[in-house]
Write an enzyme that holds these catalytic residues in place. Structure first.
Site, PDB file in Angstrom:
ATOM      1  N   ASN A   1      -6.275  18.647 -44.938  1.00  0.00           N
ATOM      2  CA  ASN A   1      -7.148  18.717 -43.496  1.00  0.00           C
ATOM      3  C   ASN A   1      -5.892  18.658 -42.564  1.00  0.00           C
ATOM      4  O   ASN A   1      -4.647  18.196 -43.045  1.00  0.00           O
ATOM      5  CB  ASN A   1      -6.878  17.396 -43.739  1.00  0.00           C
ATOM      6  CG  ASN A   1      -8.853  17.082 -44.461  1.00  0.00           C
ATOM      7  OD1 ASN A   1      -9.570  17.571 -45.315  1.00  0.00           O
ATOM      8  ND2 ASN A   1      -9.144  15.501 -44.916  1.00  0.00           N
TER       9      ASN A   1
ATOM     10  N   GLU B   1      -6.743  18.392 -35.024  1.00  0.00           N
ATOM     11  CA  GLU B   1      -8.189  17.587 -34.716  1.00  0.00           C
ATOM     12  C   GLU B   1      -8.199  16.827 -33.841  1.00  0.00           C
ATOM     13  O   GLU B   1      -8.850  16.855 -33.092  1.00  0.00           O
ATOM     14  CB  GLU B   1      -9.103  17.453 -36.097  1.00  0.00           C
ATOM     15  CG  GLU B   1      -9.234  18.474 -36.995  1.00  0.00           C
ATOM     16  CD  GLU B   1      -9.730  17.704 -38.726  1.00  0.00           C
ATOM     17  OE1 GLU B   1     -11.067  18.746 -39.095  1.00  0.00           O
ATOM     18  OE2 GLU B   1      -9.412  16.381 -39.009  1.00  0.00           O
TER      19      GLU B   1
ATOM     20  N   GLN C   1      -6.423   0.552  -7.359  1.00  0.00           N
ATOM     21  CA  GLN C   1      -5.522  -0.132  -8.849  1.00  0.00           C
ATOM     22  C   GLN C   1      -6.627   0.287  -9.590  1.00  0.00           C
ATOM     23  O   GLN C   1      -5.560   0.353 -10.846  1.00  0.00           O
ATOM     24  CB  GLN C   1      -6.104  -1.478  -8.433  1.00  0.00           C
ATOM     25  CG  GLN C   1      -4.713  -2.120  -9.885  1.00  0.00           C
ATOM     26  CD  GLN C   1      -4.903  -3.800  -9.595  1.00  0.00           C
ATOM     27  OE1 GLN C   1      -4.320  -3.868  -8.450  1.00  0.00           O
ATOM     28  NE2 GLN C   1      -5.919  -4.449  -9.962  1.00  0.00           N
TER      29      GLN C   1
ATOM     30  N   LYS D   1      -8.137  18.166 -51.046  1.00  0.00           N
ATOM     31  CA  LYS D   1      -8.366  19.149 -49.562  1.00  0.00           C
ATOM     32  C   LYS D   1      -7.094  18.118 -48.953  1.00  0.00           C
ATOM     33  O   LYS D   1      -5.846  17.403 -49.378  1.00  0.00           O
ATOM     34  CB  LYS D   1      -8.874  17.370 -48.635  1.00  0.00           C
ATOM     35  CG  LYS D   1     -10.472  17.102 -48.886  1.00  0.00           C
ATOM     36  CD  LYS D   1     -12.130  18.542 -48.829  1.00  0.00           C
ATOM     37  CE  LYS D   1     -11.475  18.635 -46.922  1.00  0.00           C
ATOM     38  NZ  LYS D   1     -11.978  17.429 -46.834  1.00  0.00           N
TER      39      LYS D   1
ATOM     40  N   SER E   1      -7.133  13.546 -48.112  1.00  0.00           N
ATOM     41  CA  SER E   1      -8.455  12.676 -47.903  1.00  0.00           C
ATOM     42  C   SER E   1      -8.158  11.791 -49.687  1.00  0.00           C
ATOM     43  O   SER E   1      -7.907  11.807 -50.164  1.00  0.00           O
ATOM     44  CB  SER E   1     -10.002  13.643 -48.869  1.00  0.00           C
ATOM     45  OG  SER E   1     -10.856  12.778 -49.714  1.00  0.00           O
TER      46      SER E   1
ATOM     47  N   THR F   1     -14.321  39.156 -31.419  1.00  0.00           N
ATOM     48  CA  THR F   1     -15.371  38.187 -30.462  1.00  0.00           C
ATOM     49  C   THR F   1     -16.729  37.957 -30.760  1.00  0.00           C
ATOM     50  O   THR F   1     -16.799  38.419 -31.378  1.00  0.00           O
ATOM     51  CB  THR F   1     -16.151  39.760 -29.052  1.00  0.00           C
ATOM     52  OG1 THR F   1     -16.087  40.305 -30.071  1.00  0.00           O
ATOM     53  CG2 THR F   1     -14.611  40.004 -28.617  1.00  0.00           C
ATOM     54  N   HIS F   2     -17.009  37.017 -30.404  1.00  0.00           N
ATOM     55  CA  HIS F   2     -18.897  35.597 -30.981  1.00  0.00           C
ATOM     56  C   HIS F   2     -17.799  35.777 -32.465  1.00  0.00           C
ATOM     57  O   HIS F   2     -19.186  35.308 -33.062  1.00  0.00           O
ATOM     58  CB  HIS F   2     -19.629  37.165 -31.119  1.00  0.00           C
ATOM     59  CG  HIS F   2     -19.699  37.797 -29.775  1.00  0.00           C
ATOM     60  ND1 HIS F   2     -20.971  37.618 -28.785  1.00  0.00           N
ATOM     61  CD2 HIS F   2     -19.335  39.068 -29.237  1.00  0.00           C
ATOM     62  CE1 HIS F   2     -21.145  38.347 -27.586  1.00  0.00           C
ATOM     63  NE2 HIS F   2     -20.008  39.299 -28.099  1.00  0.00           N
TER      64      HIS F   2
ATOM     65  N   ASN G   1       0.716  -1.445   0.098  1.00  0.00           N
ATOM     66  CA  ASN G   1      -0.270   0.159  -0.049  1.00  0.00           C
ATOM     67  C   ASN G   1       0.594   1.621   0.262  1.00  0.00           C
ATOM     68  O   ASN G   1       0.811   2.393  -0.663  1.00  0.00           O
ATOM     69  CB  ASN G   1      -0.750  -0.411   1.322  1.00  0.00           C
ATOM     70  CG  ASN G   1      -2.314  -1.502   1.521  1.00  0.00           C
ATOM     71  OD1 ASN G   1      -2.152  -1.943   0.227  1.00  0.00           O
ATOM     72  ND2 ASN G   1      -2.080  -1.256   2.290  1.00  0.00           N
TER      73      ASN G   1
HETATM   74  N1  ARG Z   1      -1.889  -3.959  -7.203  1.00  0.00           N
HETATM   75  C1  ARG Z   1      -2.430  -2.884  -6.148  1.00  0.00           C
HETATM   76  C2  ARG Z   1      -2.732  -1.245  -6.823  1.00  0.00           C
HETATM   77  O1  ARG Z   1      -1.925  -1.148  -7.552  1.00  0.00           O
HETATM   78  C3  ARG Z   1      -1.349  -2.591  -4.698  1.00  0.00           C
HETATM   79  C4  ARG Z   1      -1.469  -2.389  -4.067  1.00  0.00           C
HETATM   80  C5  ARG Z   1      -2.004  -3.767  -3.524  1.00  0.00           C
HETATM   81  N2  ARG Z   1      -2.700  -4.185  -2.124  1.00  0.00           N
HETATM   82  C6  ARG Z   1      -3.161  -4.446  -1.579  1.00  0.00           C
HETATM   83  N3  ARG Z   1      -3.093  -4.925  -0.622  1.00  0.00           N
HETATM   84  N4  ARG Z   1      -4.031  -5.650  -2.053  1.00  0.00           N
HETATM   85  O2  ARG Z   1      -2.933  -0.155  -5.805  1.00  0.00           O
END
Ligand code: ARG
Length: 462
Positions: free
Chosen positions: A290, A295, A327, A288, A282, A160-161, A115
């Site tokens: 383009n 775009e 994730q 053309k 084109s 403008t506009h 984490n």
């Molecule tokens: N692949 C997970 C993510 O992108 C990594 C962290 C996962 N942590 C867990 N406790 N499952 O967030």
């Protein structure tokens, strides 16, 4: 290459194997492997810190660093075998490290969790993407400045506009685009301040019981310091939202820029010639040419704003702390960074080759009674109230339309039928050159003012 073969790292708690589809469904390695080098960088710093704090031995640290460097090379050379069963970039690298160096590899994860690891990786990754985005942004700004310098006195109608309003210079118009990018650059830098804070040490959510030194890891990784709250560290994705918000603004600017280039290169405006190398023909209509690049950039602005919405929705109902929802942050972020780098690069390459058709711009300003306000201002200086002057000029414009003449082409005698305040000197104000030259205050369109603005901008850019 991704395979489904090796064993899962942490399966002891489970009596049954993960469902085969769920394994694929929950895996992120296919996209998060983009952060592999950042993951390695973070792990090396973590191992150094653990050793410094007496948690790993120097021999373990050296083996870890050597193994991670080897993995880095394998990844760069395309030899690394990614496995879906190892779920994500973090576990893939850790599993390979353990293959390579044995027990020391299994110790790397001491005092951290995926984490805080993933939060760190994304921050490191975005930090380097932002450097590339900034570099392309500055290239584009430089290209705009150079073109503006060549055209500080090229007259065109300002709108403008989308109706002709007053004469301006092409250089002044270009500098308006430049200003948008100045703000974008500031926003990118500002976003970096909050991004450049280090989550490592927050571990899963509550911190770790090991005697770690978070300041050391932060310094090794170039972060401004460790984050202040462990729960916030693993759950915060504000920086990702800020980044896509900044990206959305950049793309909105490029989209407006595109819109004008597309209009101007049409036969109806015919203000600019777009470089052949940035246009296509084109398949059916031989005449053309383009403006594909503008775009496409205009079109791509939508996806970046979409990513901003995705991330806001991703976060809005999550309880603290980390949830697997997070994730889902990566694909929008990666695509935002790619889109920004590519679009800015295309623009920086293209802008130097845009050539204005000066005569068409000039004639268009002339046809549109762009100096009507100048005539009104002239009458006001001679003592008339502005609202009355507005009326008088309206009559003069009507005459011009009926007789197909610009204001500067109406005779003195005719102008005097609308107001006796008009004298011979009026023609000095009715020309396009006189009109732009008169707007010489800071921020105005006078050629000398524009040149000064370009000079200041150049100094600020370097
Ligand atoms: N692949 C997970 C993510 O992108 C990594 C962290 C996962 N942590 C867990 N406790 N499952 O967030």
């Amino acid at each position: 290459m991704t395979t489904v073969n090796s064993e899962k790292l942490s399966s002891a708690r489970f009596a049954h194997a993960t469902d085969a589809f769920v394994e694929v469904f929950t895996a992120s390695v296919d996209f998060d492997k983009r952060m592999a080098q950042q993951d390695i960088e973070g792990s090396i710093a973590h191992a150094k810190m653990l050793t410094h704090c007496g948690i790993l031995t120097e021999a373990e640290r050296d083996a870890i660093i050597q193994g991670l460097n080897q993995i880095s090379t394998e990844i760069i050379n395309g030899e690394f075998v990614w496995s879906i069963q190892q779920e994500d970039v973090h576990m893939n690298i850790e599993a390979r490290l353990t293959d390579l160096i044995g027990i020391a590899g299994k110790k790397l994860h001491t005092g951290r969790s995926r984490n805080d690891q993933v939060a760190t990786d994304i921050r490191l990754y975005l930090r380097s993407e932002i450097q590339q985005i900034s570099a392309q942004l500055v290239r584009l700004q430089t290209a705009i400045l150079n073109l503006a310098e060549q055209h500080a006195d090229t007259i065109m109608p300002g709108f403008t506009h989308l109706q002709v309003a007053q004469p301006i210079t092409f250089g002044h118009h270009l500098m308006a685009w430049f200003e948008m990018l100045v703000r974008d650059h500031e926003r990118l830098q500002d976003c970096c301040k909050r991004l450049n804070v280090m989550p490592l040490g927050a571990a899963a959510l509550a911190g770790t019981s090991y005697p770690i030194d978070r300041f050391m890891t932060a310094e090794l990784l170039g972060f401004s310091g460790p984050s202040a709250n462990s729960l916030d560290s693993v759950s915060d994705r504000d920086f990702a939202i800020e980044f896509t918000a900044v990206g959305s603004l950049i793309m909105m600017h490029l989209s407006r820029f595109s819109e004008e280039l597309i209009l101007w290169s049409s036969a109806q405006f015919d203000f600019i010639e777009m470089p052949d190398a940035f246009c296509t023909g084109s398949s059916i209509m031989p005449q053309k040419k383009n403006p594909d690049v503008p775009e496409l950039v205009r079109g791509k602005s939508g996806r970046v704003t979409g990513h901003l919405m995705s991330l806001l929705m991703l976060m809005k109902s999550q309880p603290l702390a980390y949830n697997k929802d997070n994730q889902e942050d990566k694909e929008p972020l990666f695509d935002t960074a790619d889109t920004l780098i590519n679009c800015l690069r295309a623009y920086a390459d293209m802008v130097p080759h845009i050539s204005p058709k000066k005569e068409n711009m000039y004639q268009s300003a002339k046809r549109g009674f762009a100096t009507a306000t100048d005539l009104a201002d002239y009458l006001v200086r001679k003592g008339m109230a502005f609202r009355d002057a507005h009326e008088v000029v309206g009559l003069a414009v009507r005459l011009g339309i009926d007789t197909q003449r610009d204001l500067s082409e109406i005779s003195l005698a005719e102008l005097q039928t609308f107001s006796t305040l008009v004298t011979e000197d009026v023609f000095g104000f009715l020309t396009l050159e006189g009109s732009v030259a008169a707007r010489s205050h800071i921020g105005g369109t006078a050629p000398n003012t524009v040149k000064a603005a370009i000079e200041t901008a150049r100094l600020n850019l370097n």
